[in-house]
Scaffold this active site. Structure first.
Site, PDB file in Angstrom:
ATOM      1  N   GLY A  72     -61.555 -24.033 -77.160  1.00  0.00           N
ATOM      2  CA  GLY A  72     -61.160 -24.480 -78.496  1.00  0.00           C
ATOM      3  C   GLY A  72     -60.894 -23.327 -79.437  1.00  0.00           C
ATOM      4  N   CYS A  73     -61.771 -22.346 -79.407  1.00  0.00           N
ATOM      5  CA  CYS A  73     -61.634 -21.204 -80.312  1.00  0.00           C
ATOM      6  C   CYS A  73     -60.439 -20.335 -79.935  1.00  0.00           C
ATOM      7  CB  CYS A  73     -62.917 -20.381 -80.303  1.00  0.00           C
ATOM      8  SG  CYS A  73     -64.368 -21.357 -80.749  1.00  0.00           S
ATOM      9  N   THR A  74     -60.220 -20.160 -78.651  1.00  0.00           N
ATOM     10  CA  THR A  74     -59.122 -19.312 -78.181  1.00  0.00           C
ATOM     11  C   THR A  74     -57.766 -19.977 -78.377  1.00  0.00           C
ATOM     12  OG1 THR A  74     -60.563 -18.256 -76.564  1.00  0.00           O
ATOM     13  CG2 THR A  74     -58.192 -18.101 -76.164  1.00  0.00           C
TER      14      THR A  74
END
Length: 191
Positions: A72-74
């Site tokens: 999700g963050c990437t």
């Protein structure tokens, strides 16, 4: 769109096994508070940066993520901040990302995502900053240690102007500054 959905599902699987501590404890920070006087690291353990001095005399965004290199963050958070990097810069905002990781991992993640030189990738290896903010998430059973909840802060001269916290740890609260920037001409609300 399918990639973000898959990322959100992966994040849900991770955070279901993590326990938010804010349920039993009050959040330590509030709007109007200064950033805590805690050391973060940028690039290596030899490059200590005091959080309280990051935005002294400056405006900025700090967003915190569960961990470097997670889907999700990437695939969502970093690209969205990079997409609006020039607009943030034009408005006078510096962008920093904080994660409970070591500084080498954060530096590698910044390089891998193209954030290097645009987003300050700050490591909070012992979660001291995260705990001072009251944003720790107990992921010891799944990830081996405490991690950070996903959140974003708008900062002006080291004072917190806005706090956006992901209530269920599966959404994209750390992107609320992005939504604001897309909907108005500036984070400060100027139209």
């Amino acid at each position: 769109m399918a990639a973000v959905t898959a990322c959100q599902l992966a994040t849900k699987l991770i955070v279901r096994r993590c326990t938010p501590l804010y349920v039993t404890a009050k959040r330590c920070i509030k709007v109007g508070d200064p950033l805590p006087d805690i050391v973060l690291y940028e690039g290596s353990p030899n490059n200590a940066v005091k959080a309280s001095e990051l935005y002294k005399g400056k405006r900025g965004i700090i967003f915190a993520v569960l961990g470097a290199f997670n889907p999700g963050c990437t695939n969502a958070h970093i690209p969205d901040y990079l997409e609006l990097y020039h607009k943030f810069k034009e408005e006078g905002y510096l962008i920093s990302c904080v994660s409970v990781n070591d500084p080498f991992v954060m530096a590698a993640w910044g390089k891998a995502t193209g954030a290097e030189g645009k987003i300050r990738m700050l490591a909070d290896p012992q979660a001291k900053f995260t705990k001072a903010m009251g944003m720790e998430l107990d992921c010891t059973k799944l990830l081996g240690n405490f991690r950070s909840q996903k959140y974003s802060l708008v900062i002006d001269d080291s004072i917190i102007q806005s706090i956006n916290v992901d209530p269920d740890h599966t959404g994209l609260a750390c992107l609320l500054c992005i939504t604001t920037m897309k909907n108005v001409n500036s984070i400060g609300g100027k139209t």
